[in-house]
Design an enzyme around this catalytic site. Sequence first.
Site, PDB file in Angstrom:
ATOM      1  N   TYR A  71     -42.041  17.089 -22.302  1.00  0.00           N
ATOM      2  CA  TYR A  71     -42.220  15.965 -23.220  1.00  0.00           C
ATOM      3  C   TYR A  71     -43.414  16.214 -24.128  1.00  0.00           C
ATOM      4  CZ  TYR A  71     -38.145  13.903 -21.492  1.00  0.00           C
ATOM      5  OH  TYR A  71     -36.822  13.707 -21.227  1.00  0.00           O
ATOM      6  N   LYS A  77     -35.242  24.382 -11.876  1.00  0.00           N
ATOM      7  CA  LYS A  77     -34.568  25.503 -12.551  1.00  0.00           C
ATOM      8  C   LYS A  77     -35.426  26.745 -12.335  1.00  0.00           C
ATOM      9  CE  LYS A  77     -31.310  27.109 -15.313  1.00  0.00           C
ATOM     10  NZ  LYS A  77     -29.879  27.176 -14.925  1.00  0.00           N
ATOM     11  N   ASP A  84     -28.593  22.525 -12.847  1.00  0.00           N
ATOM     12  CA  ASP A  84     -27.230  22.529 -13.408  1.00  0.00           C
ATOM     13  C   ASP A  84     -26.191  22.323 -12.298  1.00  0.00           C
ATOM     14  OD1 ASP A  84     -28.378  24.967 -12.759  1.00  0.00           O
ATOM     15  OD2 ASP A  84     -27.053  26.156 -14.016  1.00  0.00           O
ATOM     16  N   ASP A 125     -35.191  12.617 -16.280  1.00  0.00           N
ATOM     17  CA  ASP A 125     -34.743  11.686 -17.311  1.00  0.00           C
ATOM     18  C   ASP A 125     -33.216  11.765 -17.433  1.00  0.00           C
ATOM     19  OD1 ASP A 125     -34.831   9.906 -19.380  1.00  0.00           O
ATOM     20  OD2 ASP A 125     -35.677  11.280 -20.859  1.00  0.00           O
ATOM     21  N   ASP A 179     -30.121   9.004 -15.703  1.00  0.00           N
ATOM     22  CA  ASP A 179     -29.086   8.309 -16.492  1.00  0.00           C
ATOM     23  C   ASP A 179     -27.719   8.557 -15.861  1.00  0.00           C
ATOM     24  OD1 ASP A 179     -30.843   7.314 -18.386  1.00  0.00           O
ATOM     25  OD2 ASP A 179     -29.604   7.896 -20.090  1.00  0.00           O
TER      26      ASP A 179
HETATM   27  P1  ATP Z   1     -31.817   4.805 -27.699  1.00  0.00           P
HETATM   28  O1  ATP Z   1     -31.720   5.493 -29.021  1.00  0.00           O
HETATM   29  O2  ATP Z   1     -32.767   3.647 -27.719  1.00  0.00           O
HETATM   30  O3  ATP Z   1     -32.069   5.759 -26.538  1.00  0.00           O
HETATM   31  P2  ATP Z   1     -28.997   4.935 -27.051  1.00  0.00           P
HETATM   32  O4  ATP Z   1     -27.841   4.041 -27.357  1.00  0.00           O
HETATM   33  O5  ATP Z   1     -29.004   6.321 -27.586  1.00  0.00           O
HETATM   34  O6  ATP Z   1     -30.354   4.165 -27.441  1.00  0.00           O
HETATM   35  P3  ATP Z   1     -29.043   3.978 -24.420  1.00  0.00           P
HETATM   36  O7  ATP Z   1     -29.660   2.730 -24.923  1.00  0.00           O
HETATM   37  O8  ATP Z   1     -29.621   4.561 -23.192  1.00  0.00           O
HETATM   38  O9  ATP Z   1     -29.088   5.101 -25.481  1.00  0.00           O
HETATM   39  O10 ATP Z   1     -27.481   3.655 -24.235  1.00  0.00           O
HETATM   40  C1  ATP Z   1     -26.528   4.605 -23.844  1.00  0.00           C
HETATM   41  C2  ATP Z   1     -25.191   3.862 -23.640  1.00  0.00           C
HETATM   42  O11 ATP Z   1     -25.311   2.963 -22.521  1.00  0.00           O
HETATM   43  C3  ATP Z   1     -24.824   2.986 -24.842  1.00  0.00           C
HETATM   44  O12 ATP Z   1     -23.410   3.018 -25.026  1.00  0.00           O
HETATM   45  C4  ATP Z   1     -25.267   1.608 -24.452  1.00  0.00           C
HETATM   46  O13 ATP Z   1     -24.548   0.569 -25.054  1.00  0.00           O
HETATM   47  C5  ATP Z   1     -25.071   1.615 -22.930  1.00  0.00           C
HETATM   48  N1  ATP Z   1     -26.074   0.735 -22.299  1.00  0.00           N
HETATM   49  C6  ATP Z   1     -27.395   0.953 -22.228  1.00  0.00           C
HETATM   50  N2  ATP Z   1     -28.003  -0.064 -21.629  1.00  0.00           N
HETATM   51  C7  ATP Z   1     -27.055  -0.965 -21.312  1.00  0.00           C
HETATM   52  C8  ATP Z   1     -27.070  -2.251 -20.670  1.00  0.00           C
HETATM   53  N3  ATP Z   1     -28.213  -2.824 -20.230  1.00  0.00           N
HETATM   54  N4  ATP Z   1     -25.901  -2.892 -20.524  1.00  0.00           N
HETATM   55  C9  ATP Z   1     -24.742  -2.352 -20.925  1.00  0.00           C
HETATM   56  N5  ATP Z   1     -24.661  -1.142 -21.530  1.00  0.00           N
HETATM   57  C10 ATP Z   1     -25.800  -0.461 -21.738  1.00  0.00           C
END
Ligand code: ATP
Length: 353
Positions: free
Chosen positions: A130, A183, A216, A240, A244
């Site tokens: 980061y 890794k 991976d 990170d 997710d």
């Molecule tokens: P950012 O640019 O802020 O990281 P992003 O859309 O690229 O935003 P996330 O916000 O992590 O990344 O969202 C990834 C996916 O997960 C999106 O389709 C989003 O709508 C969904 N998502 C994220 N948080 C929620 C939530 N609390 N409830 C429902 N869906 C969510």
Amino acid sequence: MKIVVLPGDGIGPETMAVAVDALQAVSQRFDLGLQLDHDVAGHDSLKRHGATVTPALLEKVLAADGLMLGPMATYDFKDESKGEINPSKFFRKNLDLYANIRPARTYPGMPARLGEFDLVVVRENTEGFYADRNIESGGSEMLITPDVVVSLRRITRQCCERIARSAFELAMTRKKHVTIVHKANVLKIGDGMFIDMCHEVGKEFPEVRVDDVIVDAMMAHVVRAPDRYDVIVTTNMFGDILSDLTAELSGSLGLGGSLNAGRDHAMGQAAHGSAPDIAGKDLANPASQLLSAAMLLTWYGQRKGGAKFLHAGAAIEAAVAATIASGQCTADVGGKLGTRAAGQAVLAHLRAA
Ligand code: ATP
């Protein structure tokens, strides 16, 4: 307990409003005497103060007992000289919140596509790849020529040691199993040090079973059999990404509660981003921010020996689980409710219990 509340960008104001209601409800029920200090960070602060975060805000947060930070539109914040500082990085670095704890578990009432599981990703939060936090001043991503970029990764023995300790201590309260994700076959020195330090710290916890998996391969293993894992410890960027994935495997990124913890400070912040695709539409799942609030209360209760804070954290977690079990939840986890109505359902469970 004094908590600074910063709703953030995108879906942040919607989900934070629910978390604030829940904090007030448990404060009343468990006599916590919570004091919530509402302020702004991100786009709202940029408009109001010319910067996404300010030194005065940092002072306020340093003097408080905890921080609730909403998701940040980090992608929009490109130029620190224009006040566009990434607030998540700002607090993680300035409060030294080195351990990012991201649980992921399945819930009764939701189809468990991969079977039931309950794991926690423990992610190093202050260095690694980061570029905005791993050197004292400036960034560590450099444009060498218009066509060449160098991004530096920092790994230190001290940061490996302390994140390993967080993971093993957590494992002692769970199934006593730590998996090191790395890794080291390519990043031989940096991840080599990371693994060595994890094993070194692990010697102090002989009851904890330790194994390691290359990052991976982990993407396949955790999808194939997430129930094999208990506590997963890893470096910043891998954690990170992996967290997710594990949140989504549990049902939705919207279930991704997370705590950023250091020695003296902690910040509850959902694992996901600002979700601009659903912002302002009453679609976001508030569970991630609720679970983050629960983790902050639990952290405080553990530090101060305050059983009532532990009960309050557990009550929020139980209320989230109960609403999911009864189908009173948002569409991402199979329900029909909007953010506000799902929040009301959680509050009803909190008050009824
Ligand atoms: P950012 O640019 O802020 O990281 P992003 O859309 O690229 O935003 P996330 O916000 O992590 O990344 O969202 C990834 C996916 O997960 C999106 O389709 C989003 O709508 C969904 N998502 C994220 N948080 C929620 C939530 N609390 N409830 C429902 N869906 C969510």
